[in-house]
Design an enzyme around this catalytic site. Sequence first.
Site, PDB file in Angstrom:
ATOM      1  CG  HIS A   1       7.761 -11.188 -12.121  1.00 50.91           C
ATOM      2  ND1 HIS A   1       8.000 -11.261 -13.429  1.00 50.91           N
ATOM      3  CD2 HIS A   1       7.122 -12.437 -11.777  1.00 50.91           C
ATOM      4  CE1 HIS A   1       7.847 -12.200 -13.847  1.00 50.91           C
ATOM      5  NE2 HIS A   1       7.374 -12.899 -12.907  1.00 50.91           N
TER       6      HIS A   1
ATOM      7  CG  ASP B   1       2.924 -19.670 -15.145  1.00 48.77           C
ATOM      8  OD1 ASP B   1       2.116 -18.682 -14.847  1.00 48.77           O
ATOM      9  OD2 ASP B   1       4.062 -19.431 -15.163  1.00 48.77           O
TER      10      ASP B   1
ATOM     11  CG  ASP C   1       7.966 -20.082 -13.994  1.00 53.77           C
ATOM     12  OD1 ASP C   1       6.699 -20.347 -14.047  1.00 53.77           O
ATOM     13  OD2 ASP C   1       8.245 -18.795 -14.523  1.00 53.77           O
TER      14      ASP C   1
ATOM     15  CD  GLU D   1       3.331 -14.704 -12.581  1.00 51.31           C
ATOM     16  OE1 GLU D   1       4.690 -15.048 -12.776  1.00 51.31           O
ATOM     17  OE2 GLU D   1       2.639 -15.579 -13.174  1.00 51.31           O
TER      18      GLU D   1
ATOM     19  CG  HIS E   1       4.077 -10.434 -14.609  1.00 52.77           C
ATOM     20  ND1 HIS E   1       3.996 -10.516 -15.991  1.00 52.77           N
ATOM     21  CD2 HIS E   1       4.471 -11.690 -14.255  1.00 52.77           C
ATOM     22  CE1 HIS E   1       4.401 -11.538 -16.574  1.00 52.77           C
ATOM     23  NE2 HIS E   1       4.801 -12.378 -15.377  1.00 52.77           N
TER      24      HIS E   1
ATOM     25  CG  HIS F   1       8.288 -17.453 -10.197  1.00 54.84           C
ATOM     26  ND1 HIS F   1       7.437 -16.702  -9.417  1.00 54.84           N
ATOM     27  CD2 HIS F   1       8.337 -16.911 -11.356  1.00 54.84           C
ATOM     28  CE1 HIS F   1       6.875 -16.015 -10.239  1.00 54.84           C
ATOM     29  NE2 HIS F   1       7.471 -16.038 -11.408  1.00 54.84           N
TER      30      HIS F   1
ATOM     31  CG  HIS G   1       5.214 -19.224 -10.069  1.00 55.61           C
ATOM     32  ND1 HIS G   1       4.471 -18.297  -9.669  1.00 55.61           N
ATOM     33  CD2 HIS G   1       5.187 -19.236 -11.691  1.00 55.61           C
ATOM     34  CE1 HIS G   1       3.906 -17.605 -10.688  1.00 55.61           C
ATOM     35  NE2 HIS G   1       4.304 -18.026 -11.927  1.00 55.61           N
TER      36      HIS G   1
END
Length: 422
Positions: free
Chosen positions: A215, A45, A341, A147, A174, A236, A43
């Site tokens: 999540h 971003d 992450d 995600e 999420h 993650h 993961h």
Amino acid sequence: MTYRVTLIASLLASLIALPVQAESPSLQRANKLLASTPLIDGHNDLPYIIASYGKPHHDIDAYDLNHAMPHETDIARMRKGHLTGQFWAVYVPGELKSGWMKVGMEQLELTRRMIAKYPEALQPAYSANDIERAFRQKRVASLLGLEGGHMIENSLGALRAYYMLGARYLTLTHNVTLDWADAALDEPKHKGLTPFGKEVVREMNRLGMLVDLSHVSADVMRDAIATSEAPVIFSHSSARAVTDHPRNVPDDVLASVPKNGGVVMITYVPAFVSTEAMNWVKGLLAAKAAAGSDSEAVKAAQAAYIAAHGKAPQATLKQVADHIDHVAKVAGKDHVGLAADYGGATVPPMPKGLEDVSTYPNLFAELMDRGWSDADLKKLAGLNLIRTFREAEKVAARLQKTRAPSIATIEELDGRMTQAAE
């Protein structure tokens, strides 16, 4: 003038003569190991950061990975860290409440453009074989992970469309509970997955899309593992027994992963790996929430909190290694991987020793010092994820012989209107 030249020459000679700090034997061994095996991160971003960077937004040329940029990821640092496989997060805030699919498609398209911009370094990947091929060609296998299940807007057709466009995992939620699944950081409504939620998992199995349980609530984790015919991933997350954060994985769930065949990819996010950082962040969020919705009031509340409590405590590399050790102990070394992450946490900053994508060898050196074998470290680096992915592909090939694409709807299975209709 002669004196100055002589002095400068003397200073340069002394600088050249300074000893260069040698790498420790463990770090040398870590670099050698990572040069010989795929290192896959679950993961990152970066696409969301690029989408928000510069003006106008979504300008991939404004964020040049050939140079050092504000984010923790660029091409030079990926190469230094031996990163050879990356799931890039296609992220849309669930808090938007509407327009999720539109923004999701825009984010996916931006991520594909980002990958295409750097063909000498990044290579599109859609399968386990693609990851291995990119490794042999010394490029970073670049995969897409959605995600948040809100992006499919309760549509299995949309799920299939995302898969056709390259998405290879879906994080079921999420931070916002959906019509069909509870999120870890929101109020539970369903005590797990609804019938439609289970159908989402089954359709993902048929497609070969990895079911990602980061999540989601612990009950959703349990329901998804019980429902899935293919191995699941946690793209993650870390261990709840080490840091009691709701985003982490409880031991009973970890213990169920070996039978499923999945992999838990450990994150570096400070609030998930350090109890001190978690408590600091919890207090900050409470202070900001109490300030209401006015942006200036929220800024003032944050400044006051930091003044009263000091800067956020920084997590450490050793704390991340503690989580890896715990997951390896409970689930086994065949079921643990990595997912830093990067880009997903700014306050507190990433752990000391793991500040950016160049630092993966530091973590492997620490685990070597703890007694991990090279064979097990190769599994952690990427072989566990490749095995999990390949098994999901095998399950999909089998299911596609007997199961047509599902045309079930949430109204039929759950007996209520969709969020969009409400």
